[in-house]
Write an enzyme that holds these catalytic residues in place. Structure first.
Site, short mmCIF file in Angstrom:
data_model
loop_
_atom_site.label_atom_id
_atom_site.label_comp_id
_atom_site.label_asym_id
_atom_site.label_seq_id
_atom_site.Cartn_x
_atom_site.Cartn_y
_atom_site.Cartn_z
N GLY A 17 0.76 -1.25 -0.15
CA GLY A 17 -0.04 0.17 0.02
C GLY A 17 0.67 1.23 -0.15
CE1 TYR A 153 -8.00 4.35 10.21
CE2 TYR A 153 -9.82 5.37 9.27
CZ TYR A 153 -8.53 5.06 9.28
OH TYR A 153 -7.53 5.69 8.17
CE LYS A 157 -5.31 6.58 10.45
NZ LYS A 157 -3.59 6.51 10.34
CG LEU A 185 -12.23 6.04 -1.88
CD1 LEU A 185 -12.89 5.03 -0.89
CD2 LEU A 185 -13.50 6.26 -2.94
CB VAL A 186 -6.33 5.67 -0.94
CG1 VAL A 186 -5.18 5.22 -1.88
CG2 VAL A 186 -6.36 7.32 -0.43
#
Length: 254
Positions: A17, A153, A157, A185-186
């Site tokens: 990634g 989550y 962050k 969004l990746v």
């Protein structure tokens, strides 16, 4: 590569990634990279691809003792780490808080919060002593925009974003820079596969969405590092053009 570019970078979570793409890009930029992750086979494959400009190192960022010992464990010629890309992180589950698994919450906190802070703490004194360096944390838009199921989550962050800003406050007057990258969004990574433990469900997250790619994150890291030493990019928020922040939720009765 500018004159202010570092000589040695350490990238956590480099086996796939974002981390893998960042390691590849930094080596292409002429920076030597210490690539850390838990999966030795993935790191060895990356070493075979990139050659002796990359040093593979098995490391679990949740192992606080191993992370603390990291600076002294590096071989000669690799100890003056000028850049830390604190990339290792994960999301687990997307259910509501009252149905979430406590062990998933604990693992996200251990990796996304404790893993980042212990790695920064291990390498930061050397940067300050040399009066040069750059800490790059990988946050998320989830730290700014809440969404159903984001619970812990997103909170991890948000912590990373505030930690990066507070590091800057402590480092004023030194030559050490700090930047937090906050992607939306990746695709092209294992993020959703890990989150759902379901490859079909993970694929649907990106279906027909034209998401960002890990190479886009690597490009951003490269840009942030290439700027003159007087420039500090505090944060970068990036999304694909197919994504925007959502409207506020309204639950209507009836």
């Amino acid at each position: 590569m500018s004159q202010s570019s570092p000589r040695i970078a350490l990238v956590t979570g480099a086996s796939s990634g974002f981390g893998r793409a960042i390691a590849q890009r930094l080596v292409a930029d002429g920076i030597r990279v210490i690539a850390t992750a838990r999966r030795r086979d993935r790191l060895d494959a990356l070493r075979s691809e990139l050659g002796d400009q990359l040093l593979p190192l098995v490391l679990d960022v949740t192992d606080a003792e191993a992370v603390a010992a990291l600076p002294g464990a590096l071989p000669d010629g690799w100890r003056e780490v000028d850049v830390l890309v604190a990339n290792a992180g994960l999301a687990l589950g997307l259910g509501p808080a009252h149905e979430a698994k406590p062990e998933d919450w604990a693992r996200m906190i251990a990796t996304n919060v404790s893993g980042v802070t212990t790695t920064v703490r291990a390498l930061l004194p050397g940067m300050v002593a040399r009066d040069r360096g750059h800490v790059i944390t990988i946050g998320s838009i989830a730290g700014t925009y809440p969404y159903p199921g984001g619970n812990v989550y997103g909170a991890t962050k948000a912590f990373v974003a505030q930690f990066a800003l507070n590091l800057r406050a402590d480092l004023v007057g030194t030559g050490v820079r700090v930047s937090n990258l906050e992607p939306g969004l990746v695709g092209g990574s294992e993020f959703s596969n890990v989150r759902f433990n379901d490859d079909d469900r993970a694929a649907k997250v990106y279906e027909n969405a034209e998401p960002l790619l890990p190479e886009d994150i690597a490009e951003t890291v490269s840009w942030v590092l290439s700027l003159p030493a007087r420039v500090n990019i505090n944060r970068v928020e990036l999304m694909p053009v197919t994504q925007a922040s959502a409207a506020l939720a309204v639950k209507r009765k009836g």
